[in-house]
Every structure is written in structure tokens, then in C-alpha cells.
Design a protein around this motif. Structure first.
Motif, PDB file in Angstrom:
ATOM      1  N   TRP A 119      -1.714   5.919  10.027  1.00 40.91           N
ATOM      2  CA  TRP A 119      -2.818   5.659   9.090  1.00 40.91           C
ATOM      3  C   TRP A 119      -3.891   4.795   9.736  1.00 40.91           C
ATOM      4  CZ3 TRP A 119      -4.264   8.041   4.912  1.00 40.91           C
ATOM      5  CH2 TRP A 119      -3.331   8.693   4.098  1.00 40.91           C
TER       6      TRP A 119
ATOM      7  N   HIS B  63      -2.143   1.741   5.535  1.00 40.04           N
ATOM      8  CA  HIS B  63      -2.000   2.193   4.152  1.00 40.04           C
ATOM      9  C   HIS B  63      -0.593   1.905   3.624  1.00 40.04           C
ATOM     10  CE1 HIS B  63      -3.066   4.590   0.674  1.00 40.04           C
ATOM     11  NE2 HIS B  63      -1.988   5.350   0.842  1.00 40.04           N
TER      12      HIS B  63
ATOM     13  N   VAL C  80      -5.554  12.805  10.196  1.00 35.24           N
ATOM     14  CA  VAL C  80      -4.795  12.629   8.959  1.00 35.24           C
ATOM     15  C   VAL C  80      -4.117  13.925   8.536  1.00 35.24           C
ATOM     16  CG1 VAL C  80      -4.931  12.018   6.510  1.00 35.24           C
ATOM     17  CG2 VAL C  80      -6.278  10.765   8.181  1.00 35.24           C
TER      18      VAL C  80
ATOM     19  N   GLU D 265      -0.123  13.861   7.842  1.00 29.34           N
ATOM     20  CA  GLU D 265       0.214  13.937   6.419  1.00 29.34           C
ATOM     21  C   GLU D 265       0.627  15.345   6.013  1.00 29.34           C
ATOM     22  OE1 GLU D 265      -0.210  11.468   3.305  1.00 29.34           O
ATOM     23  OE2 GLU D 265       0.911  10.824   5.086  1.00 29.34           O
TER      24      GLU D 265
END
Length: 337
Positions: free
Chosen positions: A178, A186, A301, A305
Motif C-alpha cells: 500500500w 493502509h 494497486v 489487490e
């Protein structure tokens, strides 16, 4: 991370792996070793399973659903794989004359605890199906121990660090990713829980030390794997990440709340008992390693993720695509001419 180090030490290594995550390599090479490409659940039901285990000196049993989200997916499945198949494999190994059985347990066994350091004799209080499955496996495998069959139980701290099959659903890896990609460290909890952490390379060293140690040093022993100094509150890990990743800052998710899992682990026993186990990593060094790797790879990301590097997300994707069934067995794909 373990197999190449075993090979370097002149061990002969054969894998037993359903390879659920064959498409999840982040970097580096997966070791090219002989492998039985089979789910441990089906292997233990094979009529010749005992014969296929004959001649091995040790089984290092790592197979299983590997964390709480996977364990929560279908708790009955977690019990079937992590407990039932594990105990069955140990029973078959004993029948085949395998003298050592090193089991991948977890500090999740301690579950919800206070802020005091927990030794291997501490109360087991698992709060998730994954933790329960590990506790029950230990009990079932320990019951098989005798003068010919010697089990050892390694309760690993929370893993982190760079590896070919990198996971981003682990706290140090996740927070560093993150920070590297967004500038925000995060936090999805309030950051208060304690957690012991250990680098994946140090975990591999613990297995090697266990399997090579004299029998009297490891017979029926339980070891917390890590270093006592490497217990952190989640917010402390976040602060280390913030200090390593330039320009990053700590941020909390909107729904950040306390985590029931809270434990500090005393790892002094393994240091006293297994003199060959010399852990090398600290959290800061690990974050520096991850930050360098993430930066050089251009990580974003969407990658970390997404479903490729999160175990439960990848499993769910494979089920949706039809390559796995709901019981996590592979679905045979046929080409139509």
C-alpha cells in the motif's frame, strides 16, 4: 523457499502439491523438483499411498488452507484438509516407516490472548476455523508418536518477506505494498493487536534445523518460530513501513476496528533447543527488501489487490472460471474439436 535450501544441503526432495497457485508467481524461479501433483486428500485415499511413502526419512507437512480468509471460506473444508488429511498423512507415513514428521502449525493457535508473552505451554485459544484446525491437527498427530515415529510441531509467527509465490494478504507485505503504490500505509484495523512476525526465509531455516536435529531434540516438541524481539503491534509495523517508504503516511480504513486475534509470542525455546536455527531477518530489513522489490517491479494497486496474489481471491476466481470445483479439486478441461 524451503526446497532449494534442502537441495543445497544434499537432501533429496519430492513434493506433494495440488499447485492451486501455479499462476501466482511474483518473481524468481519455482524449484524444479520431482512432485506428486495431487491433493493431499486424494493422496491419502490411494490404495498404494503407504508404498509411495516408503523410503523417505521425513515428511515436512506444509499442505493446507493457509490463512484465516481461506479457513473461513468453508469451515468444514478447512477441517477436512487441514485436520483430517493431515492426520491421515501422518498415520500413513508412520505405517510406511517414515521416522520424522515435521508439521506446519501456527501461532494462530493462541488466538485471542492478553498482552503477556506466550510460551509453547501457553493456553490455546483459537478464534478462527484455521486456528482450530491447526490445534486439532497437533493433537491427532501427537497421538501417533512412539519410539519409531517422531513428530515435531512448528508454530510459525505471521510470515512476511519476498518469495516467488509472494502473498499480499500478510500484514507486512500488505502494508508495504500500500505504501509503495499509494503513499498510504493502509490500516484495516485500529492497529492495536499484537502479532509476532517472521521472515519466510527464517521459517525455511526452522524446518531445516528441525529435520536435521538429533531425534531427542525434536521428538514431540513444539516450537514457536520467530524471535521474541519480533513481536509488534500492527501500528508499530505501520510506523516502520512509513519510515522506510519515502513520503508515505499512515491512514486508517473507514471501518477500521479492533482485531480479536491478539498475541505476543515467546520464541526463546527454539533458540535454546535448536542451535542450528539462526534467524536473520528483522521487520525493518524485510520492509526494505519488499520496498526495493516492489519499486523495481513497478507494482501497482490493481496487481496486489487483485486475485493473483491473495489466496482466497485467487481460489474464488478459479471456481468462477470453472478450473476448480467448490471442494477445491481441479476440474478437467476438455477441448472440443
Amino acid at each position: 523457499m524451503l526446497a532449494p535450501r534442502l537441495l543445497e544441503r544434499a537432501h533429496e526432495v519430492v513434493g506433494l502439491d495440488s499447485d492451486l497457485f501455479a499462476e501466482c508467481t511474483f518473481s524468481g524461479a519455482i524449484p524444479n523438483i520431482a512432485s506428486i501433483g495431487q491433493d493431499v486428500r486424494s493422496f491419502v485415499l490411494e490404495p498404494d499411498a503407504i508404498d509411495r511413502l516408503r523410503g523417505f526419512d521425513a515428511v515436512i507437512h506444509l499442505a493446507g488452507l493457509s490463512n484465516d480468509p481461506l479457513g473461513d471460506y468453508r469451515p468444514g473444508l478447512t477441517q477436512e484438509i487441514n485436520t483430517g488429511a493431515s492426520v491421515d498423512l501422518a498415520r500413513l507415513a508412520k505405517a510406511a516407516g517414515v521416522s520424522r514428521f515435521v508439521y506446519a502449525s501456527s501461532c494462530s493457535n493462541y488466538g485471542a490472548s492478553d498482552d503477556n508473552f506466550i510460551t509453547e505451554d501457553g493456553a490455546l485459544n483459537p478464534v478462527t476455523p484455521y486456528g482450530v484446525s491447526k490445534v486439532e491437527s497437533e493433537k491427532g498427530i501427537l497421538a501417533l508418536a512412539d519410539e519409531t515415529f517422531s513428530p515435531t510441531f512448528l508454530r510459525a509467527s505471521t510470515a512476511y518477506g519476498l518469495s516467488p509465490r509472494l502473498r499480499f494478504d500478510l500484514v507486512v507485505n500488505n502494508l508495504t505494498a500500500w505504501a509503495t503504490t499509494t503513499g498510504d500505509v493502509h490500516l484495516k484495523s485500529d492497529g492495536s493487536p499484537w502479532r509476532p512476525i517472521v521472515h519466510v526465509e527464517d521459517i525455511a531455516l526452522a524446518y531445516i534445523a528441525s529435520v536435521e536435529a538429533p531425534r531427542e531434540d525434536v521428538h514431540c516438541e513444539v516450537f514457536n518460530v520467530g524471535q521474541t524481539s519480533e513481536n509488534y503491534q500492527i501500528r508499530e509495523i505501520a510506523e516502520i513501513v512509513r519510515d522506510v517508504v519515502p513520503g508515505s503516511k499512515i491512514a486508517f480504513a473507514d471501518d477500521a476496528s479492533p482485531d480479536l486475534r491478539n498475541y505476543r509470542v515467546d520464541c526463546n525455546y527454539i533458540a535454546r533447543r535448536l542451535h542450528a536455527f539462526k534467524p536473520q531477518w528483522t521487520c525493518r530489513r524485510g520492509v526494505e527488501q519488499l520496498f526495493a522489490a516492489f519499486t523495481s517491479s513497478g507494482l501497482n494497486v490493481e496487481q496486489f489487490e487483485g486475485p493473483r496474489f491473495k489466496r482466497i481471491a485467487h481460489i474464488q476466481q478459479r471456481i468462477r472460471e470453472g478450473s476448480l470445483n467448490e471442494d477445491l479439486f481441479p476440474v478437467q478441461q476438455f477441448a472440443v474439436a
